[in-house]
Design an enzyme around this catalytic site. Structure first.
Site, PDB file in Angstrom:
ATOM      1  N   ASN A 263       0.821  -1.427  -0.125  1.00  0.00           N
ATOM      2  CA  ASN A 263       0.091   0.118  -0.104  1.00  0.00           C
ATOM      3  C   ASN A 263       0.706   1.356  -0.172  1.00  0.00           C
ATOM      4  OD1 ASN A 263       0.795  -0.381   2.598  1.00  0.00           O
ATOM      5  ND2 ASN A 263      -0.988   0.417   3.643  1.00  0.00           N
TER       6      ASN A 263
ATOM      7  N   ASP B 233       3.209  -6.059  11.532  1.00  0.00           N
ATOM      8  CA  ASP B 233       2.409  -4.915  10.900  1.00  0.00           C
ATOM      9  C   ASP B 233       3.037  -3.553  11.309  1.00  0.00           C
ATOM     10  OD1 ASP B 233       0.357  -3.637   9.737  1.00  0.00           O
ATOM     11  OD2 ASP B 233      -1.346  -4.362  11.221  1.00  0.00           O
TER      12      ASP B 233
END
Lengths: 451, 338
Positions: free
Chosen positions: A101, A327
Site C-alpha cells: 500500500n 504490521d
C-alpha cells in the site's frame, strides 16, 4: 559489506529449522558458520577473534517479518526502504515482506523492481515484496498476478483495506492456486467496523467512541474460508485479533483448507483498556487517566481484550496461528499527534517486537521456543513456495542469526528508534528482553552498542 | 447560605475545588465535596442573577476563548454570558473565518491560543477525547470540556444534577430514567456518572440499536465499571414505573449515518415519546428534564415540554450560574493557599 568473524561462547542455540535447542559455542569466520560445538574457545588460538559471552543469552536464526509497511515509494517522510531495513535489523529481522500500500501501489512489475533494487543497494537484510491483489488497490479488478510473481512478489494483499468484493476474492484465490503464493487478506467488514479507532465493548462505551466489533473480522475470515474451501488457493489471514478467528482458522485447517495466519506482538500484549489512560493494562473505569485516548494505541484491527489475547496465545502454541508478524506501520508525527478519530492507524512494530514477546515469556504466557519458532520457521512456511527454506544455524552456511538477551532491561524511548516513526504507546516503559546483535548474509547489520 | 452581599464579595470567601481539577474534562474528576462547592456557589450566584445584580469584575483581566468545532446554542451562549458577567474577556472561535478553515490542526490552534495568553479554553469537538488530547499539550491554558463526541458533557451533567437537587432535597435512592439515543449521547454518559455518584438509580430505555452494546452484555463485570449498576428496559411504560426524574434525549440523526437501524422518527415517537399518556406511568410528582435541543413531537410532546412538570427552562437558567461558578473556581478559586 565485510563479512564478519565472531565467536559466541556458551549460548543457548534455538534453531527450529534444524530442531536444535542446546547450549553450545559457535564460530563464524568471514561470515560463514565454521563450527558449532561445545568448548570451541577453551584453548584459544586466534587472539584477534572477538568472542562474545553468550551465557544466559539465546541465538536464533534471523527473524522473518511477513508484514512490514515500508512506505516507500510515495511516503518517504514516514519511512524509507533503508530506514525500514535498518529498523528491522535492530529488531532481529533478516527478512521482511513489504506491504504494497505504497504510492504508487505495488500493482506492477516496475514498482516491484524499484523495491528490490533499492533494498539491494544497502546489503542489509532481505526485502521480499508483496504485490497488490487488485489494480491500484481499488478492489475492482485483480492485478497481473503472474507478472508480479515473475518480478519477485512472494504474496498478494490489498492490506490496509480488505478484499471486499467476494467475486474478486474468489478469482484471487484461483490465481493463488496457480501461482502457489498466498492471498493475504486484511479481514474487515468496513460497514461493521465503521473505521472506528477502538474495539467495541466496555472501553469504547466508556470513552464514547464508536466500536470496531470482533464480528467485522470474523465474518470476513469465515467468508474467505468458504471461498478457499471451494476454489482452492492459499489463504493467509493478516493480523488475526479475535478469539473467534482462532476457532475459524482451526476448523478450516482441520477441513484441509490451505490456510495460514499471523498475529502481531501488539495484539498479544496490549488491550483496549490501555486507552483508559491509567497504568498500562489496568481496568479502572471510574475515572479516566490523563493519558486517555492515546492515539499511539490506534491500530487496525484495534486492540482487543484479555479474552482475545488468551485465545490468540493458545492459537500460537497449538500451531493454529503460524507466524508472528509486526504490521510495522510507521507514521509522521502530525499523523498521530491529533485526536483518536483523526489519527492514522498503525504502530511502530519492528524495534519493539521481541521485547513485547519477551514480556509474554516472563509472564509464563508463551514459551521462548514457540516465540522463536513463529518468528522463523512458522513465518518461512507461509512463503515457502517462493523462498528457499532457510538453512538455519548450520555449519558451512552464511550466518543469518540474531543474538537475544531475555533478561536485561530495555527502556523504550521513541526518539532512539531507527525507524522514522518515533511514536510508541510504550514510551518510557522498561521491559526485559532485547536484541544484541543481528547478522544477515554473514555481515553484522545491527550491533547493540554501535547504534 | 453564608451572608454574601454581592457576587463580587465571593472573593472574600475561600471556595475552591480539589487541586486535581486543573482542567474539567469530565464529571468523573469531581469529588463529592467539589460538587457541593459548585452547587453552593451556583445557588448564591443564581440568587443574585435573579435579583438582576449580575455584572461583576471578578475575572477582570482573564481571557476565555470558546472554541467550538460543533454547533451549539445553550452551551455556548451561557458560557459566553457567564464569562462576560464575571468581567472576563470572552472570544468566540469556530471554523468559519479562522485558520481552522485553512487546515490548521487542533494542536496548533491550541498552542496559538496558549501563546496569545488565553487563560481558559472552553472546547466543543466532534471527536471524543479531544479535550484530553489538548490537556496533554497545554501547560498554561486551562480547559473546560463543553462536549466531546459521544463521550462527555460535564457542565450539562452539573446542570442536570443541580436542577434535580432543586426539586428533591436528597437524590439518594431516586430513580432517573433516560429515554432515547443513549448510544450517541455525551450528556447521557456524563449524567450516568454524575447521578450514580449522588446515589441515584439510573435506568435506560431505548431500542437496542440506540444503546451501547456493552450494556446488553452482562457476561463480564468489573466492580469499578459505572455501567454495571445501570438497568435497561425496552418497554417505556415499564421503564417509567416508579420514576422520579424522566429525561428524554433527542435522536441524533446527524450521528446515525445513512444506513442505520433507525426506521423513522414517526415509529420511534409512537413507542418512546414522553407525553401525557406515558408520563402517567412515572410517579405523580416526577419531573421532566431535557438537555436540549428538543425536537418537540418526537421524543417529548409540546404539552409536557411546557408543563409544570418540566424543568427544561430551569436547566437553561441554572446553566449560566453553574458555568459562572466553574469559571470562577477554575480561574480564581484554586489560587487560595490556606
Amino acid at each position: 559489506m565485510t563479512k564478519s568473524s565472531i565467536g559466541i561462547k556458551n549460548v543457548r542455540i534455538i534453531d527450529p529449522y534444524n530442531n536444535i535447542d542446546n547450549v553450545l559455542d559457535i564460530l563464524i569466520e568471514n561470515g560463514k558458520i565454521t563450527n558449532i560445538a561445545e568448548d570451541i574457545f577453551s584453548q584459544s588460538g586466534n587472539s584477534n577473534l572477538v568472542v562474545i559471552d553468550g551465557t544466559d543469552k539465546i541465538l536464533s536464526p534471523g527473524f522473518i517479518d511477513l508484514h512490514t509497511h515500508l512506505r516507500d515509494p510515495g511516503e518517504e517522510h514516514k519511512e524509507t526502504i533503508e530506514t525500514g531495513m535498518r529498523a528491522a535489523a535492530k529488531g532481529g529481522f533478516t527478512t521482511i515482506c513489504s506491504m504494497p500500500n505504497t504510492n504508487p501501489p505495488v500493482d506492477n512489475s516496475t514498482t516491484v523492481k524499484y523495491i528490490l533494487d533499492e533494498s539491494n543497494k544497502f546489503e542489509l537484510i532481505q526485502v521480499l515484496p508483496i504485490g497488490c491483489v487488485t489494480k491500484g488497490r481499488k478492489g475492482m479488478q485483480i492485478s497481473e498476478m503472474w507478472d508480479l510473481k515473475n518480478a519477485g512478489c512472494v504474496g498478494f494483499s490489498d492490506d490496509g483495506d480488505p478484499i471486499y468484493n467476494s467475486e474478486i476474492m474468489q478469482t484471487a484465490l484461483q490465481y493463488s492456486e496457480h501461482l502457489g503464493l498466498p492471498v493475504i487478506n486484511h479481514c474487515e467488514d468496513t460497514q461493521l467496523s465503521k473505521h472506528s479507532a477502538v474495539n467495541e465493548g466496555k472501553i469504547s462505551n466508556r470513552l464514547g467512541l464508536s466500536g470496531w466489533p470482533n464480528q467485522a473480522e470474523d465474518i470476513m475470515i469465515a467468508r474467505d474460508i468458504e471461498l478457499a474451501k471451494k476454489y482452492g488457493g492459499h489463504l493467509h489471514i493478516a493480523h488475526a485479533s479475535t478469539s473467534r478467528s482462532v476457532e475459524l482458522i482451526n476448523d478450516a485447517k482441520n477441513l484441509g483448507v490451505n490456510i495460514t495466519a499471523e498475529v502481531t506482538p501488539h495484539h498479544l500484549t496490549m488491550t483496549d483498556s490501555w486507552l483508559l489512560g491509567h497504568q498500562k493494562d489496568t481496568d479502572v473505569f471510574a475515572s479516566l487517566g490523563s493519558e486517555a485516548y492515546d492515539s499511539n494505541l490506534k491500530v487496525n484491527p484495534p486492540l482487543r481484550t484479555k479474552t482475545d489475547i488468551y485465545s490468540l496465545l493458545t492459537g500460537l502454541k497449538e500451531g493454529i496461528i503460524d507466524a508472528i508478524a509486526t504490521d510495522h506501520a510507521p507514521h509522521a508525527l502530525q499523523d498521530k499527534i491529533t485526536t483518536l478519530d483523526d489519527a492514522a492507524y498503525g504502530i511502530n512494530g519492528l524495534e519493539t517486537a521481541f521485547t513485547l514477546l519477551a514480556s509474554l515469556y516472563h509472564q509464563n504466557m508463551l514459551d521462548i521456543v514457540d516465540i522463536i519458532n513463529r518468528l522463523t520457521l512458522g513465518a518461512a512456511n507461509v512463503i515457502s513456495n517462493s523462498i528457499e527454506r532457510p538453512k538455519g544455524i548450520k555449519k558451512g552456511e552464511l550466518a543469518d542469526i540474531v543474538l537475544l538477551d531475555l533478561n536485561s532491561d530495555f527502556t523504550i524511548i521513541g526518539k532512539d528508534f531507527i525507524s522514522k516513526s518515533k511514536l510508541t504507546p510504550l514510551e518510557g516503559m522498561t521491559l526485559k528482553g532485547k536484541v544484541i546483535l543481528t547478522l544477515a548474509k554473514g555481515s553484522i547489520v545491527y550491533e547493540e552498542n554501535n547504534n | 447560605m453564608k451572608n454574601i452581599k454581592s457576587i463580587e464579595s465571593l472573593s472574600e470567601h475561600n471556595y475552591k475545588l480539589s487541586n486535581s481539577v486543573k482542567n474539567l474534562l469530565d464529571i468523573d474528576q469531581l469529588e463529592t465535596n467539589d460538587l457541593d462547592t459548585i452547587f453552593t456557589l451556583t445557588e448564591i450566584i443564581d440568587s443574585f442573577l435573579t435579583n438582576n445584580d449580575k455584572k461583576t469584575s471578578l475575572l477582570k483581566g482573564k481571557t476565555i476563548v470558546t472554541l467550538f468545532y460543533e454547533s451549539s446554542t445553550r452551551t455556548r451562549v451561557s458560557f459566553e454570558e457567564a464569562g462576560k458577567l464575571l468581567g472576563a474577556d470572552v472570544i468566540n472561535m469556530s471554523g468559519n473565518g479562522t485558520s481552522i478553515d485553512k487546515g490548521e490542526s487542533l494542536l496548533n490552534t491550541c498552542l496559538t491560543l496558549q501563546s496569545a495568553h488565553t487563560d481558559l479554553i472552553i472546547v466543543r469537538h466532534p471527536h471524543s477525547g479531544a479535550p484530553y488530547f489538548m490537556s496533554k499539550h497545554l501547560s498554561k491554558t486551562k480547559i473546560i470540556n463543553a462536549g466531546d463526541g459521544w463521550h462527555a458533557h460535564p457542565t450539562q451533567a452539573l446542570i442536570d444534577l443541580y436542577t434535580a437537587k432543586q426539586s428533591y432535597d436528597d437524590l439518594k435512592g431516586l430513580k432517573l430514567v433516560i429515554v432515547g439515543d443513549i448510544l450517541h449521547s455525551r450528556v447521557a454518559r456524563s449524567d450516568i456518572l454524575g447521578f450514580q455518584k449522588l446515589g441515584v438509580n439510573v435506568s435506560l430505555c431505548a431500542p437496542k440499536s440506540l444503546l451501547p452494546t456493552t450494556l446488553l452484555d452482562k457476561s463480564t463485570s468489573d466492580a469499578s465499571d459505572p455501567y454495571n449498576t445501570v438497568s435497561v428496559e425496552y418497554d417505556l411504560e415499564k421503564a417509567l414505573d416508579n420514576a422520579d426524574i424522566v429525561m428524554p434525549l433527542r435522536i441524533q440523526q446527524e450521528r446515525l449515518g445513512e444506513v442505520s437501524g433507525f426506521p423513522s422518527l414517526r415509529e420511534y415517537s409512537s413507542r418512546f415519546q414522553i407525553n401525557d399518556k406515558t408520563l402517567k406511568f412515572a410517579k405523580p410528582n416526577a419531573i421532566v428534564m431535557h438537555p436540549g435541543p428538543m425536537n418537540e413531537g418526537v421524543e417529548i410532546s409540546s404539552e409536557i415540554a411546557h408543563s409544570d412538570r418540566s424543568q427544561i427552562e430551569n436547566q437553561v437558567r441554572y446553566g449560566v450560574a453553574i458555568r459562572m461558578s466553574l469559571l470562577y473556581l477554575m480561574l480564581i478559586g484554586g489560587d487560595f493557599n490556606d
